[in-house]
Design an enzyme around this catalytic site. Structure first.
Site, mmCIF file in Angstrom:
data_model
loop_
_atom_site.group_PDB
_atom_site.id
_atom_site.type_symbol
_atom_site.label_atom_id
_atom_site.label_comp_id
_atom_site.label_asym_id
_atom_site.label_seq_id
_atom_site.Cartn_x
_atom_site.Cartn_y
_atom_site.Cartn_z
ATOM 1 N N GLU A 134 -20.695 81.316 114.541
ATOM 2 C CA GLU A 134 -19.794 81.244 113.384
ATOM 3 C C GLU A 134 -20.098 82.329 112.362
ATOM 4 O O GLU A 134 -19.192 82.870 111.718
ATOM 5 C CB GLU A 134 -19.877 79.858 112.736
ATOM 6 C CG GLU A 134 -19.240 78.752 113.566
ATOM 7 C CD GLU A 134 -20.076 78.332 114.751
ATOM 8 O OE1 GLU A 134 -21.270 78.693 114.795
ATOM 9 O OE2 GLU A 134 -19.547 77.643 115.650
ATOM 10 N N HIS A 204 -17.972 65.736 113.383
ATOM 11 C CA HIS A 204 -16.560 66.070 113.649
ATOM 12 C C HIS A 204 -15.650 65.404 112.633
ATOM 13 O O HIS A 204 -14.524 65.055 112.939
ATOM 14 C CB HIS A 204 -16.154 65.658 115.065
ATOM 15 C CG HIS A 204 -16.792 66.479 116.129
ATOM 16 N ND1 HIS A 204 -18.072 66.282 116.549
ATOM 17 C CD2 HIS A 204 -16.336 67.537 116.847
ATOM 18 C CE1 HIS A 204 -18.385 67.154 117.485
ATOM 19 N NE2 HIS A 204 -17.353 67.942 117.684
#
Lengths: 401, 119
Positions: A134, A204
């Protein structure tokens, strides 16, 4: 349960790396329904996105929106939220030859199918996979944008944006400022799925908007519906500042509208009043809007005579102070709700600003209805969420102070 | 470097994002699982009979524990707030009480029977 059931059938190397049990736990949860509500609604309401009256499900309703005046003579098409993301990305790629779309697994469509078909349509040099990194995705995007490209990066889940936090906070946000306006990376947009989904657990489910809202130089946007998503995403991509665009993943399939097929933008930094009311101003964004819609239905049923004003903030940074001030000056009461934890959440910022500006007009203490100050829990999700009942209780407290 | 030759989960079809040939190649090429098995067999420490016996026993043990775990209640609601820190902070204590009051006020919206009682 449906959105994630489909998504987990497309689990990817990224998810394999970070969450080896997700697929299994998601499957178990579908069977056991940890977070599912059961039975008839005690107040005779029909809660949930599927029954929302805020979604524009006819072409006529969609085009009646004054913000869509520019495309009001055009066609609309039935789209869910991930399809509207896809439509916005296709529009951006088709109208800007410098635009590129990249991230983990985006070339084959991404875990939520947002980029499906784009590599085939626009070529692998414009829509491509990145390594599982990322920090690298953000840094690469900043570099591309700095030399004149339009860079649209995807971080596979907002929970995994933190390796990119340094790049976004220290590089992207400060690029223009530290060069005295000589350089910028305004062509960068970082899209990422956020918020609760019913069974996402710690990694999540998070809603990280307030971390980025504390970063001057970034813009932060959270859409609530397919129409909003297309217009706000195109505006974000074309905005000359780096934007973090948080997509509530629970809405990817659940929220369906008639979306204009033409190219259009919706304004950043501008809230939208979704429902007029006289007694209390209620502010939220993203998927929280639907819990608030239901809480208002419950309040207007249980507390006869009151009416609530609902505002979708849409842009978290820079946020639309004027619209909220005008509303609270009318109603005298305020409630702000979000899934992110209470302490230092963005509700605190809104309430501080409103208290400064509307102090003598307030009839009761402004209410924050937020996630608790815990990590996002798996088995306790329904006790953690600022759901309809908790938001109703906040309205009741504000009204009966 | 490591390579996952299985699907990511029971709900994953990894052929959507990688070729079956790639997976088969990695299964054969320098596979450490196969190498270890061959090594153990060469030393006389492992054989097919032991493999079957071990797999049968471990499968039975897992299914037994799985069935036992499914009969248990979910954890008590107090577990929502513990283990964020070594001790509850004042804010967490206040929020736990707020949740408790909310459940008392709206029991029809907060069934708790499937959770163990807080101690």
């Amino acid at each position: 349960m449906k959105p994630f059931a489909v998504a987990t059938s497309k689990l990817t190397p990224r998810m394999a790396r970070v969450l080896p049990t997700l697929g299994r736990s998601a499957a178990v949860l579908q069977v056991r329904g940890y977070a599912a509500a059961s039975g008839a609604n005690p107040d005779g309401l029909r809660p949930g996105v599927a029954h929302s009256q805020l979604l524009r499900t006819t072409s006529q309703a969609a085009l009646a929106n004054p913000e869509l005046a520019a495309v009001s003579n055009g066609e609309t098409k039935r789209m869910n939220l991930y399809q509207s993301v896809n439509d916005a990305l296709a529009t951006a790629l088709g109208t800007d030859e410098t635009a590129v779309v990249f991230g983990e697994d985006v070339a084959f469509g991404g875990v939520f199918r947002c980029t499906v078909g784009l590599a085939e349509q626009f070529g692998k040099s414009r829509v491509f996979n990145t390594p599982l990194c990322e920090q690298g995705i953000a840094g690469f995007g900043i570099g591309l944008a700095a030399v004149g490209h339009t860079a649209v990066a995807e971080i596979q889940f907002a929970d995994y944006i933190f390796p990119a936090f340094d790049q976004l906070v220290n590089e992207a946000a400060k690029y223009r400022y530290r060069s005295g306006g000589q350089f910028d990376c305004g062509g960068l947009t970082v899209r990422t799925p956020c918020s609760a989904v019913g069974h996402g657990g710690h990694y999540h489910s998070q809603s990280p908007e307030s971390y980025f809202a504390h970063t001057p130089g970034l813009k932060v946007v959270v859409p609530r519906s397919p129409i909003q998503t297309k217009g706000l995403l195109l505006a974000s991509i074309r905005d000359r500042n780096p934007v973090v665009f948080l997509e509530p993943k629970v809405l990817y399939r659940a929220a369906v509208e008639q979306v204009p097929v033409d190219d259009y933008e919706l304004p950043l930094g501008k809230a939208e009043i979704l429902k007029q009311g006289k007694d209390i101003t209620i502010v939220g964004w993203g998927s929280q809007i639907y819990a608030l819609e239901n809480a208002i239905q419950m309040a207007e049923k249980r507390l006869p005579g009151i009416s609530c004003e609902l505002i979708d903030l849409r842009t978290i940074l820079p946020w639309d102070v004027d619209t909220v001030v005008a509303s609270v000056n009318k109603t005298g009461r305020l409630l702000v709700a979000h899934e992110a934890p209470l302490t230092a959440g963005f509700a605190s910022e809104i309430i501080s600003s409103i208290t400064e500006r509307c102090f003598l007009r307030l009839e009761s203490p402004p209410q924050r209805v937020c996630g608790w100050d815990t990590p996002f829990p798996l088995v306790f999700e329904r006790f953690y969420m600022p759901n309809m009942v908790r938001c109703y209780e906040g309205i009741r407290r504000a009204m009966q102070f | 470097m490591t390579y996952r030759v299985g699907h990511h989960s029971t709900s994953d079809d990894s052929s959507a994002y990688r070729s079956k040939k790639e997976v088969e190649d990695w299964k054969r090429k320098d596979n450490p699982l196969t190498r270890l098995r061959k090594y153990l067999e060469a030393r006389g420490w492992w054989n097919d009979a032991l493999e079957v016996e071990h797999k049968t026993a471990i499968r039975a043990a897992i299914l037994k524990e799985f069935a036992a775990a499914e009969k248990q209640k979910k954890p008590p609601l107090s577990d929502l707030f513990t283990d964020v820190y070594d001790q509850l902070t004042p804010a967490l204590r206040e929020q736990e009480k707020e949740l408790h009051d909310l459940i008392e006020r709206y029991p029809e919206y907060y069934p708790t029977d499937d959770h163990a009682k807080s101690s």
